[in-house]
Design a protein around this motif. Structure first.
Motif, short mmCIF file in Angstrom:
data_model
loop_
_atom_site.label_atom_id
_atom_site.label_comp_id
_atom_site.label_asym_id
_atom_site.label_seq_id
_atom_site.Cartn_x
_atom_site.Cartn_y
_atom_site.Cartn_z
N ASP A 1 -2.99 5.48 15.48
CA ASP A 1 -3.50 4.76 14.32
C ASP A 1 -2.46 3.75 13.86
OD1 ASP A 1 -6.01 6.22 13.48
OD2 ASP A 1 -4.59 7.89 13.40
N VAL A 2 -2.92 2.65 13.31
CA VAL A 2 -2.07 1.73 12.56
C VAL A 2 -2.77 1.47 11.23
CG1 VAL A 2 -1.05 -0.56 12.42
CG2 VAL A 2 -1.12 0.63 14.62
N TYR A 3 -2.10 1.85 10.12
CA TYR A 3 -2.67 1.66 8.79
C TYR A 3 -1.93 0.53 8.08
CZ TYR A 3 -4.88 6.29 9.18
OH TYR A 3 -5.65 7.36 9.57
N VAL A 4 -2.68 -0.33 7.43
CA VAL A 4 -2.12 -1.35 6.55
C VAL A 4 -2.89 -1.25 5.24
CG1 VAL A 4 -1.64 -3.80 6.19
CG2 VAL A 4 -1.63 -2.87 8.52
N PHE A 5 -2.22 -0.81 4.19
CA PHE A 5 -2.96 -0.61 2.94
C PHE A 5 -2.03 -0.71 1.74
CE2 PHE A 5 -1.37 3.54 4.14
CZ PHE A 5 -1.02 4.15 2.94
N ASN A 6 -2.63 -1.05 0.62
CA ASN A 6 -1.96 -1.04 -0.68
C ASN A 6 -2.41 0.22 -1.41
OD1 ASN A 6 -1.15 -1.38 -3.33
ND2 ASN A 6 -1.86 -3.49 -3.51
N PRO A 7 -1.50 1.16 -1.72
CA PRO A 7 -1.93 2.40 -2.39
C PRO A 7 -2.72 2.16 -3.67
CG PRO A 7 0.33 2.61 -1.63
CD PRO A 7 -0.06 1.17 -1.40
N GLN A 8 -2.48 1.03 -4.34
CA GLN A 8 -3.18 0.75 -5.58
C GLN A 8 -4.66 0.42 -5.37
OE1 GLN A 8 -1.82 0.77 -8.75
NE2 GLN A 8 0.13 1.50 -7.97
N GLN A 9 -5.08 0.28 -4.12
CA GLN A 9 -6.45 -0.08 -3.81
C GLN A 9 -7.36 1.16 -3.77
OE1 GLN A 9 -7.74 0.55 -0.43
NE2 GLN A 9 -9.74 -0.39 -0.77
N SER A 10 -6.78 2.35 -3.79
CA SER A 10 -7.57 3.58 -3.80
C SER A 10 -6.80 4.64 -4.59
CB SER A 10 -7.86 4.03 -2.36
OG SER A 10 -8.75 5.12 -2.35
N SER A 11 -7.07 5.91 -4.34
CA SER A 11 -6.38 6.97 -5.07
C SER A 11 -4.87 6.83 -4.92
CB SER A 11 -6.80 8.35 -4.55
OG SER A 11 -8.21 8.49 -4.59
N GLN A 12 -4.13 6.86 -6.03
CA GLN A 12 -2.68 6.71 -5.96
C GLN A 12 -1.98 7.24 -7.19
OE1 GLN A 12 -2.04 4.29 -8.47
NE2 GLN A 12 -4.14 3.61 -8.45
N TRP A 13 -0.71 7.58 -6.97
CA TRP A 13 0.22 7.82 -8.07
C TRP A 13 0.98 6.52 -8.33
CZ3 TRP A 13 -0.24 11.91 -10.98
CH2 TRP A 13 -0.57 13.16 -10.45
N ASP A 14 1.03 6.09 -9.58
CA ASP A 14 1.96 5.04 -9.97
C ASP A 14 3.36 5.64 -10.02
OD1 ASP A 14 -0.05 3.21 -10.27
OD2 ASP A 14 -0.07 3.25 -12.45
#
Length: 345
Positions: free
Chosen positions: A99-112
């Motif tokens: 797998d190769v993931y490219v994502f911004n955690p703020q775009q889904s479930s996340q801890w700030d």
């Protein structure tokens, strides 16, 4: 449990009553800059004994559910945040895959995390600072991982958690709202929700979750047009808990270690200047809690958690407390992280 110097001093600081704090906006762990104790922030209050007691009290049935929302669901997000990318690449001529993931955690479930939001500290040399007095230039310096998400990852965010199911409460009381509006939830309302949930009691070290029903609204009630309208608006609105002094005082004195929910920003956004009340005090001043919770206290804020199945289990079992296990990404200098969160009953 954290063992480096300053842990007990930090815990003592977090035990001071809210109204006795020298400055409620700047409660930084008294620890060496860059240390694990500094990086834990408010999580320093969680002890091994709390974890063990929570496990004994909460894990009795073996039921469990994830709180991580489908990473593809918020395919259009505001603030120009890009959707997650998932690539599958072949190895050894197709004998294996990665797998190769490219994502911004703020775009889904996340801890700030503590590097996510700053606050004004005019007495300091910088106009805005992050937790512990960290300036923006140090966040951008990749040779520094101070107050990064790795500190939370080393021990996880674990313990007794409680759900205040405002969405169910609102349905019972015929309160209509959209999660993409400036609908706000007062402290009195949250306490009434707890009372209706079999008089739910809170313990020091609890992780507070508030459900407003965003996941259900996004998945089942909004179409492509509505989603794109949210993504492209220059004035987004997020329903959430009120940002008030009374709310901060309750969070602190109750002893919550972290807060979160299924809303876009946990608290109402944009922050309100005041909130309407009845009686002799028609309004109360508003404030932006992100600045206090993250930059001032070092308290994790969870957003866009999927609380739908959790809500069902809580209602079926007639209890709204459970054991929460969260393993943030062990990324030195990380700003935020998917929660990798499981609730156990």
């Amino acid at each position: 449990m954290a063992t480096n110097r300053g842990v007990e001093e930090a815990r003592a600081l977090h035990a001071v009553a809210f109204d006795s704090l020298p400055d409620y906006r700047q409660v930084w762990n008294k620890a060496e800059a860059g240390s694990h104790t500094e990086g834990l922030g408010r999580l320093v209050i969680i002890t091994d004994d709390m974890i063990a007691a929570a496990a004994r009290q909460c894990i009795r049935l073996g039921r469990r559910t994830t709180l991580a929302w489908d990473m593809n669901q918020l395919d259009v997000a505001n603030f120009n945040r890009q959707p997650a990318q998932h690539h599958i690449v072949g190895l050894l001529g197709g004998l294996a895959f990665d797998d190769v993931y490219v994502f911004n955690p703020q775009q889904s479930s996340q801890w700030d995390g503590l590097r996510h939001f700053s606050a004004p500290f005019p007495v300091q040399s910088e106009s805005r600072l992050y937790y512990g007095g960290v300036p923006a230039k140090e966040i951008m310096d990749r040779s520094s991982d101070r107050i990064g998400i790795q500190h939370w990852a080393q021990e996880g965010i674990c313990g007794r958690a409680v759900l205040l199911d405002y969405a169910r409460y609102a349905k019972r009381h015929e309160i209509n709202y959209s999660c993409f509006s400036d609908h706000s939830i007062s402290l009195d309302t949250l306490l009434d929700v707890a009372k209706e949930q079999n008089d739910l009691q809170f313990l020091r070290g609890d992780i507070l979750l508030v459900r407003i029903g965003l996941v259900n609204e996004w998945e089942k009630e909004m179409g492509t047009t509505e989603r794109m309208a949210y993504a492209t608006t220059e004035s987004p609105q997020h329903a959430g808990v009120e940002g008030t002094m009374e709310m901060l005082r309750w969070f602190w004195d109750t002893g919550f270690a972290a807060v979160g929910g299924d809303s876009l920003s946990f608290e109402i956004y944009p922050p309100q200047k005041e909130y309407r009340r009845g009686g002799t005090s028609p309004t109360v001043p508003g404030l932006f809690m992100h600045e206090v919770l993250l930059a001032g206290w070092g308290m994790p804020i969870g957003e866009l958690f999927d609380l739908e199945k959790l809500s069902e289990i809580c209602a079926e079992e007639g209890r709204w407390h459970f054991f929460l296990s969260s393993a943030p990404l062990n990324m030195p200098g990380g700003v935020s992280s998917p929660p990798n969160c499981i609730a156990f009953f």
